[in-house]
Design an enzyme around this catalytic site. Structure first.
Site, PDB file in Angstrom:
ATOM      1  N   GLY A 200       0.813  -1.201   0.000  1.00 15.09           N
ATOM      2  CA  GLY A 200       0.000   0.000   0.000  1.00 15.09           C
ATOM      3  C   GLY A 200       0.848   1.254   0.000  1.00 15.09           C
ATOM      4  CB  THR A 207       4.628   0.009  10.587  1.00 11.57           C
ATOM      5  OG1 THR A 207       5.460   0.119   9.428  1.00 11.57           O
ATOM      6  CG2 THR A 207       5.482  -0.352  11.784  1.00 11.57           C
ATOM      7  CG  HIS A 422      -7.342  32.207 -11.904  1.00  8.65           C
ATOM      8  ND1 HIS A 422      -6.732  31.988 -13.113  1.00  8.65           N
ATOM      9  CD2 HIS A 422      -7.229  31.028 -11.221  1.00  8.65           C
ATOM     10  CE1 HIS A 422      -6.284  30.749 -13.176  1.00  8.65           C
ATOM     11  NE2 HIS A 422      -6.559  30.141 -12.023  1.00  8.65           N
ATOM     12  CD  GLU A 423      -8.100  30.708  -7.170  1.00  7.04           C
ATOM     13  OE1 GLU A 423      -8.821  29.683  -7.051  1.00  7.04           O
ATOM     14  OE2 GLU A 423      -6.926  30.663  -7.552  1.00  7.04           O
ATOM     15  CG  HIS A 426     -10.626  27.643 -10.801  1.00 12.59           C
ATOM     16  ND1 HIS A 426     -10.402  26.845 -11.887  1.00 12.59           N
ATOM     17  CD2 HIS A 426      -9.457  28.287 -10.549  1.00 12.59           C
ATOM     18  CE1 HIS A 426      -9.143  26.988 -12.291  1.00 12.59           C
ATOM     19  NE2 HIS A 426      -8.553  27.865 -11.493  1.00 12.59           N
ATOM     20  CG  ASP A 500      -5.625  26.149 -12.895  1.00 10.19           C
ATOM     21  OD1 ASP A 500      -5.556  25.447 -11.879  1.00 10.19           O
ATOM     22  OD2 ASP A 500      -5.901  27.361 -12.874  1.00 10.19           O
TER      23      ASP A 500
END
Length: 618
Positions: A200, A207, A422-423, A426, A500
């Site tokens: 994994g 452990t 820009h943000e 998104h 991006d």
């Protein structure tokens, strides 16, 4: 001239200190004896004056004891000469005469050999043991195993302390049952596996699982890293493997745990230069031990690696590592269970919902979640709060994902406005597309190395299968920032979309070369698929002809261009929301869907995805 290493320098200083110590012992010894050397004439005068009570005569010296020495002064006098005529004078004066061993032998033994022996014993039993703990062990211990041994009372870890890996725990329950009662476990002829390989990503708890098996079974636990077998001296690794298994047989029932097995068990067909390679000898010895030891005596071998693809096939065959257990990143329920384990020592606010925190931490491992809880507690302590709230967890997530807030990084008003557009681009694209994770927070506070702002989405569920439409919508969200700049600044874009563009290109490249999602290129792959549990990005060039490579490049370009077109279409329709959101973001610097309802999924109406041909005409 080679520089003196730390061990050599330490040894030189010890020898100097030991020599000074012997000299000091000599000085103290001579002071304690209180002996004064005199001339033979003076010695005769002392005899004539009846000041000597006893004489010890040697071969070349004579020693007399004074009758009335001064307190703290000389008690004996020595003359380096023996005269046969002196015997009559001593007899006449009634002085007791004794013989002595050869001159200086007893004194040498007492004053030199004994101190040197004491310093050697100190070196061997004390200082040398301390040096071994610091890694300066001598040649006599070079072939000994460096495994750390934990007895039953030292392990103190059970399956209650392990969460988020229920399938792996179920697989290891059989090992616990065998170690507790080997007889009943094998009543139908079944045998316990010789070796179990835990596979994994780093930080998923491999452990911890191994120690929990030892804690549940109540047996000794030998823990060692694969790199500790490898030394510059040929044969040392093989000797340590033999010593480790010999210790385990004596301590049976027990568990041997080898962490980072890939350092020891790397495939012998790659990277070796002959049959006498030290790593190859060590691996051969491990294979021999696995074939030779009987699991019925109660010795179980556990190993962990995050690179199983490079292990030697002989190590993974049946009869050696019989079973491979995947310890993968936890799902949402697993993350919540892990959080519940780690918040036991943290004072949580009553309204804190760990399920929300689990939803914000998609992709986090157990180690990441432990770090998250600690960071949230630190943030709450820093603001002098009585408990840890959801806002502290959110701030900790932002710190881990995006980095530390750069309060000293002051942007100009023009740059702040561009970052806000820009943000918000998104965020609005994410809020408008139907199958995209909802927006959790939008910020224009600089963080980390180069992030001038960030948008955090909160998944509503874990996704294990992504359709082509899901990937295209993700690309559209990534291109939302560039689309907002193009819309507001008439195509005058900035460098802020570099990350991006890279991420969108990576997704589009995998769609074309790995998933066969472009019909014109065909239903085949053009590169080796990445290992899902490693999280490694495959960046090698696609294996195709020049003509096919051009088609791949065109397909990637069209997919990214389609995502940009979708984002521009969304923002054009929601221009008013974009302007309002930017003004609010400039005023508050960080907003959520509660502050700006337009960030929530409003009507859920999908946006039509344009084809590349329509994009070209746009």
């Amino acid at each position: 001239m080679e520089p003196i290493n730390r061990k050599q320098a330490w040894t030189v200083w010890y020898i100097i200190a030991a020599f000074l110590g012997v000299m000091l012992v000599q000085q103290v010894w001579s002071t304690y004896q209180q002996v004064e050397t005199v001339s033979y004439t003076e010695f005769q005068s002392l005899v004539a004056d009846k000041k000597i009570s006893e004489v010890v005569v040697g071969q070349d010296r004579i020693e007399g004891t004074l009758k009335n020495p001064e307190p703290g002064g000389t008690t004996k006098v020595v003359a380096v000469r023996v005269d046969p005529a002196l015997a009559d004078k001593l007899a006449a004066e009634g002085i007791k005469v004794k013989g002595s061993p050869p001159a200086g032998m007893l004194g040498a033994v007492l004053s030199w050999v004994i101190p040197i022996g004491l310093f050697y014993v100190l070196w061997f039993f004390l200082i040398r043991k301390m040096a071994e703990k610091q890694g300066f062990g001598g040649l006599m211990t070079i072939g000994k195993s460096h495994a750390k041994v934990y007895v039953e009372t030292d392990t103190k870890v059970t399956f209650k302390d392990v969460a988020g890996v229920d399938e792996a725990k179920f697989e290891l329950q059989e090992v616990v049952a065998f170690l507790k009662d080997p007889a009943s476990f094998g009543r139908l002829g079944a045998r316990a596996p010789k070796g179990i390989l835990l596979v994994g990503p780093p930080g998923t708890g491999k452990t911890l699982l191994a120690r929990a098996v030892a804690g549940e079974a109540g047996v000794s636990f030998f823990s060692i890293s694969g790199s500790e077998f490898v030394e510059m001296f040929v044969g040392v690794g093989a000797a340590r493997v033999r010593d480790l298994f010999e210790q385990a047989r004596k301590a049976a029932p027990c568990i041997i745990f080898i962490d980072e097995l890939d350092a020891l068990g790397r495939s012998r067909t790659a990277g070796t230069f002959g049959g006498h390679d030290e790593k190859e000898q060590t691996l051969n010895q491990l294979l021999s031990e696995l074939d030779g030891f009987d699991p019925s005596i109660g010795v179980i071998l556990l190993a962990a690696t995050n690179r199983p693809e490079i292990l030697d096939p002989a190590l993974l065959r049946a009869g050696r590592f019989d079973r491979q257990v995947l310890v993968d990143r936890p799902d949402r329920k697993g993350r919540r269970d892990i959080l519940e384990v780690h918040v036991r020592k943290v004072t949580l606010a009553p309204e804190t919902d760990l399920d929300q925190v689990a939803g914000l931490t998609t992709g986090f491992t157990g180690a990441d979640l432990a770090n998250l809880v600690n960071e949230a507690a630190v943030i709450a302590t820093r603001r002098r709060s009585a408990d840890v709230t959801l806002s502290d967890f959110t701030a900790a997530i932002e710190r881990i994902i995006a980095g530390i807030e750069k309060k000293s990084r002051i942007l100009t008003p023009r740059d702040r406005r561009r970052v806000a557009y820009h943000e918000m681009g998104h965020a609005l694209v994410a809020a408008s597309l139907p199958d995209v994770d909802p927006v959790h927070k939008v910020s224009i506070i600089p963080r980390g190395v180069g992030a001038l702002g960030y948008t955090i989405q909160r998944p509503t569920e874990d996704r294990f299968l992504l359709a082509e439409s899901d990937l295209r919508q993700r690309i559209a969200v990534l291109m939302g920032g560039r689309a907002a700049e193009m819309l507001i600044y008439d195509g005058d874009v900035s460098t802020g979309a570099a990350d991006d563009l890279q991420r969108a290109t990576d997704i589009a490249t995998e769609m074309v070369t790995l998933y066969g999602m472009v019909p014109s290129i065909g239903q085949r792959t053009y590169k080796t698929p990445p290992q899902s549990f490693l999280g490694l990005e495959q960046r090698e060039k696609a294996s195709a002809s020049e003509e096919t490579q051009r088609e791949i490049d065109v397909g990637v370009r069209d997919i990214v261009a389609t995502g940009l077109s979708v984002a521009r279409d969304v923002l054009t329709k929601r221009r008013n929301d974009l302007e309002k959101g930017v003004e609010l973001l400039l005023m508050k610097e960080a907003i959520t869907a509660e502050d700006f309802p337009a960030l929530a999924h409003a009507d859920g109406s999908p946006v039509q995805v344009q084809e590349p041909a329509e994009i070209a005409r746009a």
